[in-house]
Design an enzyme around this catalytic site. Structure first.
Site, PDB file in Angstrom:
ATOM      1  N   LYS A   9      15.620  39.298  26.173  1.00  0.00           N
ATOM      2  CA  LYS A   9      17.038  39.058  26.513  1.00  0.00           C
ATOM      3  C   LYS A   9      17.598  37.850  25.754  1.00  0.00           C
ATOM      4  CE  LYS A   9      16.533  38.300  30.956  1.00  0.00           C
ATOM      5  NZ  LYS A   9      15.069  38.364  31.141  1.00  0.00           N
ATOM      6  N   ARG A 160       6.537  35.951  38.643  1.00  0.00           N
ATOM      7  CA  ARG A 160       7.914  36.207  38.177  1.00  0.00           C
ATOM      8  C   ARG A 160       8.166  37.703  38.037  1.00  0.00           C
ATOM      9  NH1 ARG A 160       8.014  33.058  32.882  1.00  0.00           N
ATOM     10  NH2 ARG A 160      10.228  33.560  32.721  1.00  0.00           N
TER      11      ARG A 160
HETATM   12  P1  AMP Z   1      14.819  32.310  32.444  1.00  0.00           P
HETATM   13  O1  AMP Z   1      14.850  31.343  31.317  1.00  0.00           O
HETATM   14  O2  AMP Z   1      16.010  33.222  32.461  1.00  0.00           O
HETATM   15  O3  AMP Z   1      13.509  33.054  32.529  1.00  0.00           O
HETATM   16  O4  AMP Z   1      14.927  31.437  33.794  1.00  0.00           O
HETATM   17  C1  AMP Z   1      13.928  30.485  34.135  1.00  0.00           C
HETATM   18  C2  AMP Z   1      13.986  30.204  35.618  1.00  0.00           C
HETATM   19  O5  AMP Z   1      15.284  29.667  35.970  1.00  0.00           O
HETATM   20  C3  AMP Z   1      13.808  31.408  36.529  1.00  0.00           C
HETATM   21  O6  AMP Z   1      12.459  31.761  36.733  1.00  0.00           O
HETATM   22  C4  AMP Z   1      14.479  30.902  37.810  1.00  0.00           C
HETATM   23  O7  AMP Z   1      13.664  29.966  38.470  1.00  0.00           O
HETATM   24  C5  AMP Z   1      15.686  30.137  37.248  1.00  0.00           C
HETATM   25  N1  AMP Z   1      16.872  31.004  37.076  1.00  0.00           N
HETATM   26  C6  AMP Z   1      17.504  31.322  35.903  1.00  0.00           C
HETATM   27  N2  AMP Z   1      18.555  32.128  36.117  1.00  0.00           N
HETATM   28  C7  AMP Z   1      18.596  32.347  37.461  1.00  0.00           C
HETATM   29  C8  AMP Z   1      19.440  33.131  38.302  1.00  0.00           C
HETATM   30  N3  AMP Z   1      20.454  33.854  37.802  1.00  0.00           N
HETATM   31  N4  AMP Z   1      19.165  33.131  39.634  1.00  0.00           N
HETATM   32  C9  AMP Z   1      18.151  32.410  40.151  1.00  0.00           C
HETATM   33  N5  AMP Z   1      17.310  31.662  39.415  1.00  0.00           N
HETATM   34  C10 AMP Z   1      17.519  31.628  38.072  1.00  0.00           C
END
Ligand code: AMP
Length: 209
Positions: A9, A160
């Site tokens: 993504k 996750r």
């Molecule tokens: P990502 O970089 O998108 O994998 O996000 C890393 C972490 O940030 C996730 O595992 C969540 O802990 C938090 N996070 C990011 N976006 C969201 C969201 N839309 N809702 C809740 N937690 C989020």
């Protein structure tokens, strides 16, 4: 941009934002920056993120609402990592009401491939950018050292992926009957996925140039 962790993504959102000259809004990046800057948000989010859990809907909706309200997001935006729950998706519908089509791209990748990809993923410890596979040595944007993400360790990745199945996968049902929803095979070379995304956007929104 929907899809499990490691689906690509971030990479695809970055490319799409560049081609369309739109801001890429990654909620994960916003949170990681807050953690690094030691703000109240960062301090509150750090432990939850490191455990692979989701931050509360109210906090996330507040962050995105504020971000989409800025001038640079007026012509459009690319969202990466939001929405992640049905509550967030419903809030997003309210935010984009009257703002043009909400194109939802679901990037699908088998779980074994995700686990393998995340085990080798590196990010820059200084600017937070995802390292491209061909990068050797330091970050090619700012020169900072590349490191693994704490939440990319195998145990946390499994957690996750479980959370994704439970809380984020239902978004596919939420969106799938819409004419602006598309599913994409993400188990292909990144350029092939980019080509598919460009074609979908051209079909729904018109070509980039
Ligand atoms: P990502 O970089 O998108 O994998 O996000 C890393 C972490 O940030 C996730 O595992 C969540 O802990 C938090 N996070 C990011 N976006 C969201 C969201 N839309 N809702 C809740 N937690 C989020």
């Amino acid at each position: 941009m929907l899809g499990p962790p490691g689906a690509g993504k971030g990479t695809q959102a970055e490319r799409l934002a560049k081609v369309r000259a739109l801001p890429k809004i990654s909620t994960g990046d916003i949170l990681r920056e807050a953690v690094q800057a030691g703000t109240d948000l960062g301090l509150a989010a750090k432990v939850t993120m490191e455990a692979g859990n989701l931050i509360g809907d109210d906090v996330m909706i507040g962050i995105v609402l504020e971000r989409l309200d800025r001038d640079d997001a007026r012509p459009g935006f690319v969202l990466d990592g939001f929405p992640r729950t049905v509550v967030q998706a419903a809030a997003l519908d309210g935010m984009v009401d009257g703002r043009g089509p909400l194109v939802v791209l679901d990037i699908v990748v088998p779980e074994e491939v995700l686990v393998r990809r995340l085990a080798t993923r590196r990010i820059c410890s200084r600017c937070g950018v995802n390292a491209a596979v061909e990068w050797t040595g330091d970050c090619q944007k700012c020169g900072g050292p590349l490191v693994a993400r704490i939440d990319d360790s195998v145990d946390i990745v499994r957690e996750r992926l479980k959370i994704y199945q439970r809380q984020t996968k239902p978004l596919v049902d939420y969106y799938s009957t819409r004419s602006t929803f598309r599913s994409i095979d993400g188990n292909q070379p990144p350029d092939t996925v980019t080509g598919r995304i460009d074609a979908i956007l051209a079909e729904i929104c018109g070509s980039a140039t």
